[in-house]
Design an enzyme around this catalytic site. Structure first.
Site, PDB file in Angstrom:
ATOM      1  N   ARG A  45     -71.484 -24.300 -42.947  1.00  0.00           N
ATOM      2  CA  ARG A  45     -72.348 -23.140 -42.717  1.00  0.00           C
ATOM      3  C   ARG A  45     -71.925 -22.344 -41.490  1.00  0.00           C
ATOM      4  O   ARG A  45     -72.160 -21.141 -41.382  1.00  0.00           O
ATOM      5  CB  ARG A  45     -73.793 -23.624 -42.543  1.00  0.00           C
ATOM      6  N   TYR A  89     -82.075   4.019 -46.669  1.00  0.00           N
ATOM      7  CA  TYR A  89     -82.038   3.309 -47.955  1.00  0.00           C
ATOM      8  C   TYR A  89     -83.415   2.671 -48.205  1.00  0.00           C
ATOM      9  O   TYR A  89     -83.939   1.967 -47.335  1.00  0.00           O
ATOM     10  CB  TYR A  89     -80.946   2.240 -47.828  1.00  0.00           C
ATOM     11  N   ASP A 118     -76.426   2.016 -40.637  1.00  0.00           N
ATOM     12  CA  ASP A 118     -75.959   1.640 -41.976  1.00  0.00           C
ATOM     13  C   ASP A 118     -74.780   2.565 -42.302  1.00  0.00           C
ATOM     14  O   ASP A 118     -74.949   3.764 -42.512  1.00  0.00           O
ATOM     15  CB  ASP A 118     -77.088   1.791 -42.996  1.00  0.00           C
ATOM     16  N   LYS A 137     -70.393  -2.429 -52.100  1.00  0.00           N
ATOM     17  CA  LYS A 137     -69.951  -1.126 -52.571  1.00  0.00           C
ATOM     18  C   LYS A 137     -68.421  -1.057 -52.514  1.00  0.00           C
ATOM     19  O   LYS A 137     -67.754  -1.612 -53.357  1.00  0.00           O
ATOM     20  CB  LYS A 137     -70.634  -0.033 -51.737  1.00  0.00           C
TER      21      LYS A 137
HETATM   22  C1  LIG Z   1     -76.385  -0.579 -51.687  1.00  0.00           C
HETATM   23  C2  LIG Z   1     -76.787  -0.300 -50.281  1.00  0.00           C
HETATM   24  C3  LIG Z   1     -77.353  -1.290 -49.491  1.00  0.00           C
HETATM   25  C4  LIG Z   1     -77.671  -2.667 -50.027  1.00  0.00           C
HETATM   26  O1  LIG Z   1     -76.572  -3.366 -50.492  1.00  0.00           O
HETATM   27  P1  LIG Z   1     -76.809  -4.617 -51.480  1.00  0.00           P
HETATM   28  O2  LIG Z   1     -75.564  -5.378 -51.409  1.00  0.00           O
HETATM   29  O3  LIG Z   1     -77.092  -4.028 -52.821  1.00  0.00           O
HETATM   30  O4  LIG Z   1     -77.997  -5.361 -50.941  1.00  0.00           O
HETATM   31  C5  LIG Z   1     -77.686  -0.985 -48.184  1.00  0.00           C
HETATM   32  N1  LIG Z   1     -77.470   0.241 -47.688  1.00  0.00           N
HETATM   33  C6  LIG Z   1     -76.928   1.234 -48.415  1.00  0.00           C
HETATM   34  C7  LIG Z   1     -76.702   2.558 -47.793  1.00  0.00           C
HETATM   35  C8  LIG Z   1     -76.579   0.995 -49.740  1.00  0.00           C
HETATM   36  O5  LIG Z   1     -76.055   1.982 -50.460  1.00  0.00           O
END
Ligand SMILES: *Cc1c(COP(=O)(O)O)cnc(C)c1O
Length: 390
Positions: A56, A109, A181, A206
């Site tokens: 971990r 988000y 973010d 993404k």
């Molecule tokens: C998709 C996304 C997230 C979350 O990602 P996950 O892996 O789906 O939890 C967070 N912030 C932004 C801007 C996103 O587009």
């Protein structure tokens, strides 16, 4: 393998986080599955000899990915999370505690908003939403207990670009952390730490993964915030599965070429859409017509494949006619993969600090790696269906 010498960003993506000499000559690091680490003697056990002590807390596979991401981010420490949302939560928990106040962009988000209004509130953190256009004026909303200002640029769904350096200046003058973010641009196109961000969050689901087959996230911290990030990560017992880490590392090698293609095709589609009579507005910060263009040009070195458009008003059935007949665009949320996507959305019910009033139905597009002329042909037929059904 990678020395202290610095190379160009594409070279860094290729060379970091692997060392064939240590991997029996194989190009890629092995996937290490492991919970238990054993020592040979009681003395070694007592001194916790060696780099690893428990699965971990890190493995050669997590080290490979973290080292490569840290080189890309230019921060002091990277911690992995099990999804992008998990990374948002990790950064917020690293920076905030009971009695603290958070300034949160109104363009955040939506699941992150729910986290603030739910779990964080329950833990005693108060959130105030602010207009993403505020810039240095976020200072006016700061309180003595404001511990963090959170930015997301461009905004989810609505694509406003924020003045991150101005916000960071205001936050740092009062000792607050800046959390960002940075999923849309990735650290390849926006150097978060160079623009004053203390904790940079990315959904690796993404563009890092890039193939719609992995959920992963990460947080990069500056030296000042690395201890808090490590403490929160360790306390939560966060660890990512070895196969997912491997897929993320594999995605990293081609991130640069994929993003360049997403960027060029998305801009081509956006410019084409701008000239269409069915389209009221295209929201893409790399377009000269976009209100965020000057800030984007100043701070970003590229744009990714995600943007939005507002159609001229028409009944719901017309939007369905457009979307249902698309052959190359799937209707789905998690963008950043090789495939194109289109979703309808209405952000008006999500905002609390600002009003969102589009002129007509709004679509978010992700432009994938298909031939761009094929994508334009698909959208053209869609717009013709839209007019026919209006
Ligand atoms: C998709 C996304 C997230 C979350 O990602 P996950 O892996 O789906 O939890 C967070 N912030 C932004 C801007 C996103 O587009």
């Amino acid at each position: 393998m990678a020395s202290d010498r610095t190379y160009g960003p594409m070279t860094e993506l290729v060379i970091r986080g692997r060392d064939p000499a240590e991997q029996f000559g194989f190009v890629n690091p092995p996937i290490v599955r492991g919970s238990t680490v054993v020592w040979e003697t009681m003395a070694d056990y007592a001194s916790a000899k060696g780099r690893y002590s428990y699965g971990r807390r890190g493995t050669p596979t997590s080290d490979a990915l973290c080292d490569a991401l840290a080189a890309l981010e230019g921060g002091a420490h990277v911690a992995l999370a099990t999804s992008g949302l998990n990374a948002c939560a990790l950064a917020l928990l690293a920076a905030l505690g009971a009695g603290d106040h958070l300034l949160m962009t109104d363009g955040v988000y939506e699941p992150t908003r729910r986290l603030c209004d739910g779990l964080l509130k329950k833990l005693g953190v108060e959130t105030t939403y602010y207009d993403p256009a505020l810039g240095a004026h976020v200072a006016d909303l700061m309180r003595p207990n404001t511990k963090a200002v959170y930015v997301e640029s461009p905004s989810s769904l609505t694509f406003e670009i924020q003045d991150v350096p101005a916000i960071a200046g205001a936050a740092h003058a009062r000792g607050a952390a800046v959390i960002m973010d940075n999923t849309w641009a990735t650290p390849l196109y926006f150097k978060a730490h160079d623009h004053g961000v203390d904790l940079a969050v990315s959904a690796g689901t993404k563009y890092l993964g890039g193939h719609a087959d992995v959920l992963i996230g990460w947080v990069s911290a500056t030296g000042a915030y690395a201890p808090a990030l490590k403490a929160a990560h360790g306390a939560l017992g966060l660890c990512v599965g070895p196969d997912d880490m491997f897929l993320a590392l594999r995605g990293l090698r081609t991130l640069g070429v994929r993003l360049a293609h997403h960027q060029a095709s998305a801009l081509r589609v956006a410019r084409w859409l701008e000239l269409r009579p069915e389209v009221a507005k295209v929201r893409h910060p790399a377009l000269e017509s976009d209100p965020g263009h000057a800030l984007w040009k100043r701070d970003f070195s590229g744009a990714s494949g995600l943007f939005a458009l507002e159609l001229k008003p028409a009944p719901k059935d017309a939007v369905a006619a457009l979307l249902d007949g698309l052959e190359l665009f799937g209707l789905g949320y998690s963008w950043g993969g090789f495939e194109s996507l289109a979703i309808p959305y209405d952000a008006s019910g999500v905002r609390t600090a600002t009003n969102w009033t589009p002129r007509g139905p709004t679509l978010r597009l992700h432009i994938g790696l298909e031939d761009v002329e094929d994508l334009i042909g698909d959208l053209e037929a869609g717009l013709e269906r839209y007019v026919a059904a209006s």
